[in-house]
Write a protein that holds these residues in place. Structure first.
Motif, PDB file in Angstrom:
ATOM      1  N   TYR A 215      57.217  36.906  49.991  1.00  0.00           N
ATOM      2  CA  TYR A 215      58.551  37.386  49.650  1.00  0.00           C
ATOM      3  C   TYR A 215      58.506  38.831  49.164  1.00  0.00           C
ATOM      4  O   TYR A 215      59.291  39.676  49.607  1.00  0.00           O
ATOM      5  CB  TYR A 215      59.187  36.491  48.588  1.00  0.00           C
ATOM      6  N   LEU A 216      57.594  39.128  48.252  1.00  0.00           N
ATOM      7  CA  LEU A 216      57.501  40.487  47.724  1.00  0.00           C
ATOM      8  C   LEU A 216      57.142  41.487  48.822  1.00  0.00           C
ATOM      9  O   LEU A 216      57.642  42.620  48.833  1.00  0.00           O
ATOM     10  CB  LEU A 216      56.473  40.543  46.595  1.00  0.00           C
ATOM     11  N   ALA A 217      56.284  41.068  49.747  1.00  0.00           N
ATOM     12  CA  ALA A 217      55.974  41.933  50.895  1.00  0.00           C
ATOM     13  C   ALA A 217      57.217  42.162  51.740  1.00  0.00           C
ATOM     14  O   ALA A 217      57.474  43.279  52.207  1.00  0.00           O
ATOM     15  CB  ALA A 217      54.866  41.306  51.736  1.00  0.00           C
ATOM     16  N   GLY A 218      57.999  41.110  51.914  1.00  0.00           N
ATOM     17  CA  GLY A 218      59.200  41.207  52.744  1.00  0.00           C
ATOM     18  C   GLY A 218      60.235  42.157  52.186  1.00  0.00           C
ATOM     19  O   GLY A 218      60.802  42.981  52.922  1.00  0.00           O
ATOM     20  N   ILE A 219      60.488  42.081  50.885  1.00  0.00           N
ATOM     21  CA  ILE A 219      61.514  42.973  50.322  1.00  0.00           C
ATOM     22  C   ILE A 219      61.024  44.422  50.316  1.00  0.00           C
ATOM     23  O   ILE A 219      61.837  45.354  50.410  1.00  0.00           O
ATOM     24  CB  ILE A 219      61.958  42.528  48.914  1.00  0.00           C
TER      25      ILE A 219
END
Length: 265
Positions: free
Chosen positions: A147-151
């Protein structure tokens, strides 16, 4: 020699030149050894990589029902910002999603046809860059979940591309750039949630592909429509086979197709 099997993306090793291996069930074809040899391809049928069904492949090597049901092709794979395992929320299979999403991920810059931003699991470095045909790449942040990579990717793609132009990549129509320079320029746009994961100092990874001759006007082979093709292999880049007549064949986009492959002189 003749081989038959179901296409899956080629395995790779990043040595002085990338080494490519095609799994044909009973044999591994070392594709580098086939460069400058004539290869014949013929379409046999379909086999879903998930359930083994012989129904036509819908997308990404999966039949239609598996594509819409399997956690291996859920939306969060192509759009990491949709990941929810860190919230303990299930999409299709929470156990699988935790296994895949709750591990270190890298946001990176790669130069294939142009500078682009992307996301991959840390365990897939440098495989992901090889598959995209990037000749250089550098990590920007390393985060503990998808998730953090995605944002982070969503924020950065407002300022840099997130797609590869496959024709430019195959023509080798590229220029060397300083990716660390790019990284520093993009640093102010990293979201607050991931600023602490910024990688201050690292080196570019350089990748060399086994290509004797790049196509000027690459034309993509549709083996299902054409049924058979024969040509002299002159290189491999990304997940593409490159032939002397400028025909190119994307192994990755044809996963799940059963083929006969004959290697001639």
């Amino acid at each position: 020699m003749q081989y038959q099997g179901v296409l899956k993306k080629m395995a790779t090793e990043n040595l002085d030149s990338v080494q490519y291996y095609l799994d044909m069930k009973s044999d591994f074809l070392h594709m580098n050894q086939l460069i400058n040899k004539t290869i014949s391809l013929s379409f046999v049928g379909y086999e879903c990589l998930n359930c083994g069904s012989t129904e036509p492949i819908y997308r990404q090597g999966f039949c239609k029902s598996c594509f819409f049901e399997s956690p291996r092709v859920a939306d969060w794979i192509l759009r990491p910002e949709l990941s929810k395992a860190h919230l303990n929320e299930e999409d299709r299979d929470l156990a699988y999603e935790k296994e895949m999403q709750l591990q270190p991920h890298i946001v990176y810059l790669a130069n294939s046809s142009n500078v682009k931003v992307g996301v991959t699991r840390k365990s897939q470095v440098p495989t992901r860059w090889i598959d995209q045909g990037a000749h250089e790449a550098v990590e920007i942040v390393e985060v503990p979940n998808r998730y953090l990579a995605g944002i982070t990717e969503v924020a950065l793609k407002e300022h840099v591309a997130d797609k590869t132009n496959w024709r430019k990549m195959l023509k080798n129509d590229i220029e060397d750039v300083d990716l660390n320079d790019w990284k520093d320029k993009l640093k102010p746009f990293i979201p607050e949630e991931t600023k602490e994961y910024f990688i201050e100092t690292n080196k570019e990874t350089n990748i060399s592909f086994p290509v004797e001759k790049y196509p000027v006007k690459p034309k993509s082979l549709n083996i299902v429509k054409q049924e058979a093709y024969e040509g002299k292999l002159v290189g491999v880049k990304g997940q593409y086979l490159i032939f002397e007549d400028e025909t190119v064949f994307n192994i990755r986009s044809n996963e799940g197709l059963a083929l006969n492959i004959e290697v001639k002189k």
